[in-house]
Design a protein around this motif. Structure first.
Motif, PDB file in Angstrom:
ATOM      1  N   SER A   1       0.835  -1.213   0.000  1.00  0.00           N
ATOM      2  CA  SER A   1       0.000   0.000   0.000  1.00  0.00           C
ATOM      3  C   SER A   1       0.864   1.256   0.000  1.00  0.00           C
ATOM      4  N   ARG A   2       1.930   1.236  -0.798  1.00  0.00           N
ATOM      5  CA  ARG A   2       2.858   2.370  -0.770  1.00  0.00           C
ATOM      6  C   ARG A   2       2.253   3.644  -1.342  1.00  0.00           C
ATOM      7  N   HIS A   3       1.177   3.530  -2.137  1.00  0.00           N
ATOM      8  CA  HIS A   3       0.558   4.726  -2.706  1.00  0.00           C
ATOM      9  C   HIS A   3      -0.476   5.354  -1.770  1.00  0.00           C
ATOM     10  N   ASP A   4      -0.813   4.690  -0.686  1.00  0.00           N
ATOM     11  CA  ASP A   4      -1.791   5.204   0.269  1.00  0.00           C
ATOM     12  C   ASP A   4      -1.030   5.782   1.466  1.00  0.00           C
ATOM     13  N   SER A   5      -0.827   7.104   1.452  1.00  0.00           N
ATOM     14  CA  SER A   5      -0.013   7.747   2.487  1.00  0.00           C
ATOM     15  C   SER A   5      -0.651   7.614   3.865  1.00  0.00           C
ATOM     16  N   VAL A   6      -1.965   7.670   3.935  1.00  0.00           N
ATOM     17  CA  VAL A   6      -2.642   7.556   5.231  1.00  0.00           C
ATOM     18  C   VAL A   6      -2.379   6.180   5.849  1.00  0.00           C
ATOM     19  N   TYR A   7      -2.491   5.156   5.024  1.00  0.00           N
ATOM     20  CA  TYR A   7      -2.277   3.808   5.540  1.00  0.00           C
ATOM     21  C   TYR A   7      -0.821   3.591   5.949  1.00  0.00           C
ATOM     22  N   VAL A   8       0.122   4.130   5.149  1.00  0.00           N
ATOM     23  CA  VAL A   8       1.546   3.966   5.471  1.00  0.00           C
ATOM     24  C   VAL A   8       1.874   4.649   6.801  1.00  0.00           C
ATOM     25  N   ALA A   9       1.338   5.865   7.000  1.00  0.00           N
ATOM     26  CA  ALA A   9       1.565   6.557   8.277  1.00  0.00           C
ATOM     27  C   ALA A   9       0.995   5.753   9.439  1.00  0.00           C
ATOM     28  N   THR A  10      -0.153   5.131   9.214  1.00  0.00           N
ATOM     29  CA  THR A  10      -0.757   4.307  10.270  1.00  0.00           C
ATOM     30  C   THR A  10       0.129   3.114  10.614  1.00  0.00           C
ATOM     31  N   THR A  11       0.729   2.502   9.588  1.00  0.00           N
ATOM     32  CA  THR A  11       1.589   1.333   9.852  1.00  0.00           C
ATOM     33  C   THR A  11       2.830   1.714  10.655  1.00  0.00           C
ATOM     34  N   PHE A  12       3.391   2.910  10.377  1.00  0.00           N
ATOM     35  CA  PHE A  12       4.547   3.345  11.172  1.00  0.00           C
ATOM     36  C   PHE A  12       4.161   3.498  12.652  1.00  0.00           C
ATOM     37  N   TYR A  13       3.015   4.104  12.889  1.00  0.00           N
ATOM     38  CA  TYR A  13       2.589   4.314  14.276  1.00  0.00           C
ATOM     39  C   TYR A  13       2.269   2.979  14.951  1.00  0.00           C
ATOM     40  N   GLN A  14       1.584   2.059  14.219  1.00  0.00           N
ATOM     41  CA  GLN A  14       1.252   0.758  14.793  1.00  0.00           C
ATOM     42  C   GLN A  14       2.505  -0.064  15.075  1.00  0.00           C
ATOM     43  N   GLU A  15       3.496   0.041  14.203  1.00  0.00           N
ATOM     44  CA  GLU A  15       4.740  -0.682  14.459  1.00  0.00           C
ATOM     45  C   GLU A  15       5.452  -0.125  15.690  1.00  0.00           C
ATOM     46  N   ALA A  16       5.375   1.216  15.882  1.00  0.00           N
ATOM     47  CA  ALA A  16       5.974   1.818  17.084  1.00  0.00           C
ATOM     48  C   ALA A  16       5.276   1.299  18.343  1.00  0.00           C
ATOM     49  N   LEU A  17       3.944   1.158  18.286  1.00  0.00           N
ATOM     50  CA  LEU A  17       3.233   0.617  19.439  1.00  0.00           C
ATOM     51  C   LEU A  17       3.638  -0.833  19.720  1.00  0.00           C
ATOM     52  N   ASP A  18       3.790  -1.640  18.645  1.00  0.00           N
ATOM     53  CA  ASP A  18       4.239  -3.027  18.838  1.00  0.00           C
ATOM     54  C   ASP A  18       5.641  -3.066  19.454  1.00  0.00           C
ATOM     55  N   LEU A  19       6.502  -2.145  19.005  1.00  0.00           N
ATOM     56  CA  LEU A  19       7.870  -2.093  19.536  1.00  0.00           C
ATOM     57  C   LEU A  19       7.861  -1.738  21.017  1.00  0.00           C
ATOM     58  N   LEU A  20       7.051  -0.749  21.395  1.00  0.00           N
ATOM     59  CA  LEU A  20       6.958  -0.357  22.801  1.00  0.00           C
ATOM     60  C   LEU A  20       6.334  -1.473  23.645  1.00  0.00           C
ATOM     61  N   ARG A  21       5.349  -2.160  23.074  1.00  0.00           N
ATOM     62  CA  ARG A  21       4.713  -3.250  23.812  1.00  0.00           C
ATOM     63  C   ARG A  21       5.711  -4.370  24.100  1.00  0.00           C
ATOM     64  N   ALA A  22       6.633  -4.599  23.158  1.00  0.00           N
ATOM     65  CA  ALA A  22       7.647  -5.628  23.381  1.00  0.00           C
ATOM     66  C   ALA A  22       8.595  -5.258  24.525  1.00  0.00           C
ATOM     67  N   HIS A  23       8.674  -3.945  24.835  1.00  0.00           N
ATOM     68  CA  HIS A  23       9.535  -3.495  25.935  1.00  0.00           C
ATOM     69  C   HIS A  23       8.725  -3.164  27.181  1.00  0.00           C
ATOM     70  N   GLY A  24       7.485  -3.623  27.226  1.00  0.00           N
ATOM     71  CA  GLY A  24       6.689  -3.446  28.423  1.00  0.00           C
ATOM     72  C   GLY A  24       5.943  -2.149  28.520  1.00  0.00           C
ATOM     73  N   LEU A  25       5.870  -1.357  27.444  1.00  0.00           N
ATOM     74  CA  LEU A  25       5.165  -0.067  27.450  1.00  0.00           C
ATOM     75  C   LEU A  25       3.909  -0.227  26.610  1.00  0.00           C
ATOM     76  N   THR A  26       2.772  -0.375  27.252  1.00  0.00           N
ATOM     77  CA  THR A  26       1.516  -0.665  26.551  1.00  0.00           C
ATOM     78  C   THR A  26       0.547   0.495  26.704  1.00  0.00           C
TER      79      THR A  26
END
Length: 733
Positions: free
Chosen positions: A638-663
């Motif tokens: 979905s590289r042409h959908d900027s809204v979706y790409v921005a959402t994936t960056f934020y969701q990946e950051a949440l997954d990364l924080l969750r892996a370090h105990g920050l939920t």
């Protein structure tokens, strides 16, 4: 494109496809075509909902009642066909619905009417244009039904929940489907195309595999009947003017062996004319005898030691019941249904007039051996002398010319060849007929005054001159071979290929063909035009042969061929597996396993240890690595959908924080969660990433660099969290 406009476009494409299917049959009159087209165009631009509100209900009911006597009049006086009259009724109802369209129910009615038009078209034509209309109907139907269900479900849920978004202005709300960005019309189109292809992929095998149930050959639709301008069952001489040629296709002929060279004088024989009244040719005996099939063939004569020539004919819907064959026909396939023959060995199928026709013919095209024709011809039978030596009182110069041309040739067959050559070399071909209008002797005018004419004059002159020499002869009407289409591997015969030639009676061959007409003028076309025309002819021939005429015998051959191919593949696979197994067995027999293990022991130990170490390492980091790869894959799709790409960056950051105990808690907004992390470096990076996410996701404008910055911030967060983890481990030590 907005949802409302895209829904309207898909619906109109569906409605138009049914109308085009009917229009392509050629059965509609010009008034019906113009009337419905005007209603279709006007309803697109007009506010039909307001028009419906202004019209009283009694007016629409009156219009419907008033059409009933028009329907009866159309059936009794105008169309005189129940199918066409019903088609006119369907078009009238569709026009009224288009002009008064106001609710979703009206669209449903129009969809059903379009389907009815498609069904009606299937009973009126079998052209390949119907296949195109069917594909457009399927694609637009799938798309329209998807959008219709989305619209209906949205309206239902909005009504039940009283839902109306309040975070956007009235102009931004649109139809309710474009709250934050435009409706994805392109994606819906591709989904609809994929579903259409899937439907066809499932339907085509069913078409070829389901048992064939024939409703009778004569129930096949005919399409538009074509008047054959060049071919006629009579010949009229003496007319003055220009002959206009038509390039319309009359038939296509496939040979059993397309690689074999057919004879140079290949022609498709139609009718033989024997009676000449001084101006025109006709048949003196019109009686026909019905023939009955023997198995799958009408056997006309016994197979002889000649050159057997197999042809398959695909006739268009013509205004004649003549069955065309290549001289001399030995058998005609039984799928023609009903067959009659007249005295001159011309063939007819009366029940097939005005319908498309497919049949096969076996002919003997062996050329006569002049040495087997006696110099002194035996006296022909009484019936042949009475009919084929008949000559009216004509200009005596015609008989004198015939004797002058052949006086030095004793052999009767040689006389015929000499007359044929003389007419070809001493006279010119022309479609411009000159001379005295309605001359009392058109043949004499052609031979001695004009000296130019078309094939009917050449054939008439030779037939009369042969009769005056005592050789029975008759004029034959049919078609030249036409133009060979290498793509379809068939001969395409057009109306301008209509031709007349001569048959003369020479025992033991009986009737032998002669063609005294010089070659036609060149009808050259550009290479691109020829390739395009050949491509269309090949596609139409494939449709007729493989789809329209797909019967039980073709199905049996197809299944038998597939079974044979599968058995061949099985044999080849077994042979390959057996060969491979034998080679492996031979290698294993030659291998000393103990010696090989002793020589490669250390290599095996090191390989196993390395693999175990790599596996443990990947197992430890598999969670984070798998997560990163998963998000990278989703962003790539979905590289042409900027809204979706921005959402994936934020969701990946949440997954990364969750892996370090920050939920993040369910009640926290993105900014509240970032503030809850305090003033650490990770919190600052998350706050900046959250601002970009909110701006792209909910804002009306965003910069192109936002996504690049979001990716950089995510990488910085990953490094910061890794540094934090290492520092915690150091403190613990």
């Amino acid at each position: 494109m907005s949802f409302a406009r895209y829904f309207k476009l898909a619906s109109y494409c569906l409605i138009t496809s049914g109308f085009l299917a009917i229009a392509a049959t050629g059965a509609l009159d010009i008034f019906s075509l113009v009337f419905f087209t005007a209603a279709l165009v006007f309803s697109w631009f007009a506010d039909t909902e307001r028009l419906r509100q202004r019209l009283p209900p009694w007016l629409l009911n009156s219009v419907a009642i008033l059409y009933l006597p028009i329907y009866v009049l159309d059936y009794l006086r105008l169309s005189r066909s129940f199918v066409l009259t019903t088609v006119h009724l369907i078009l009238f109802v569709a026009s009224v619905k288009l002009l008064t369209r106001a609710t979703d129910r009206d669209y449903v009615y129009l969809y059903l009417i379009s389907f009815a038009e498609l069904l009606a078209a299937s009973t009126l034509t079998i052209d390949i244009t119907f296949a195109f209309s069917l594909f457009v109907f399927l694609f637009s139907g799938v798309c329209a039904l998807i959008l219709f269900e989305m619209k209906r479900s949205h309206a239902q849920f909005q009504k039940q929940g009283r839902i109306r978004p309040s975070v956007a202005s009235e102009t931004a709300l649109g139809s309710g489907f474009e709250l934050f960005y435009r409706f994805p019309a392109g994606s819906v189109s591709w989904i609809s195309m994929g579903m259409t292809v899937a439907i066809l992929a499932l339907a085509v095998p069913l078409f070829f595999l389901l048992p064939r149930v024939s409703l009778g050959f004569y129930n096949r639709p005919s399409g538009q009947t074509r008047m054959v301008s060049g071919f006629s069952e009579t010949v009229e001489l003496g007319e003055i003017g220009n002959i206009k040629e038509s390039p319309a296709v009359v038939m296509r002929v496939k040979l059993d062996d397309p690689t074999a060279m057919p004879p140079g004088n290949l022609k498709w024989r139609g009718v033989a004319l024997d009676h000449y009244d001084g101006r025109s040719w006709s048949r003196s005996r019109v009686a026909r005898v019905r023939l009955y099939p023997q198995g799958r063939w009408f056997k006309l004569e016994g197979f002889r030691r000649g050159v057997e020539f197999y042809q398959t004919y695909y006739l268009e819907a013509l205004s004649t019941d003549v069955v065309f064959t290549c001289h001399k026909a030995l058998a005609i396939s039984g799928d023609i249904g009903y067959l009659e023959r007249d005295y001159s060995n011309s063939f007819y199928t009366p029940r097939q007039a005005y319908s498309k026709l497919r049949y096969a013919v076996v002919s003997d095209i062996a050329q006569p051996d002049p040495t087997r024709i006696p110099i002194a011809l035996p006296t022909p039978p009484e019936a042949i002398r009475k009919i084929y030596l008949q000559v009216k009182d004509l200009d005596p110069r015609i008989a004198n010319l015939a004797r002058e041309v052949t006086q030095s040739i004793p052999h009767p067959y040689g006389k015929a060849v000499a007359l044929e050559k003389y007419l070809k070399t001493h006279y010119g071909y022309s479609l411009e007929l000159k001379g005295t209008p309605h001359s009392s002797d058109p043949i004499a005018m052609f031979l001695f005054d004009v000296r130019k004419g078309h094939c009917e004059y050449f054939a008439s002159a030779m037939t009369i001159m042969l009769r005056q020499l005592g050789i029975p002869a008759r004029l034959v009407n049919g078609f030249r071979s036409g133009e060979y289409n290498p793509l379809g591997k068939a001969w395409t015969v057009r109306q301008y290929d209509a031709h007349s030639w001569v048959e003369a009676y020479f025992p033991p061959y009986e009737w032998v063909e002669f063609d005294p007409t010089p070659p036609d003028p060149d009808r050259s076309r550009s290479a691109w035009v020829k390739v395009f025309a050949d491509l269309l002819d090949a596609a139409d021939l494939w449709w007729t042969e493989q789809v329209v005429n797909y019967d039980f015998f073709k199905q049996y051959r197809l299944i038998n061929s597939a079974r044979t191919q599968v058995l061949q593949w099985q044999s080849q696979i077994r042979s390959l597996l057996g060969s491979w197994s034998a080679k492996r067995q031979a290698q294993f027999d030659r291998l000393d396993l103990r010696r090989w293990l002793a020589a490669h022991a250390w290599s095996l130990v090191l390989t196993l240890a390395s693999g175990l170490a790599v596996g443990l390492l990947l197992f430890r980091k598999s969670g984070s690595l798998r997560t990163r790869l998963w998000w990278m894959f989703r962003r790539a799709l979905s590289r042409h959908d900027s809204v979706y790409v921005a959402t994936t960056f934020y969701q990946e950051a949440l997954d990364l924080l969750r892996a370090h105990g920050l939920t993040r808690n369910l009640g926290q907004t993105p900014l509240e969660f970032a503030d809850s992390l305090g003033s650490s470096a990770v919190a600052a990076l998350l706050k900046r990433l959250t601002e970009i996410y909110n701006r792209v996701r909910f804002g009306s404008h965003h910069a192109e660099s936002d996504l690049t910055q979001a990716q950089a911030l995510l990488q910085s967060m990953r490094r910061a969290l890794a540094g934090r983890l290492s520092s915690e481990m150091t403190n613990d030590q």
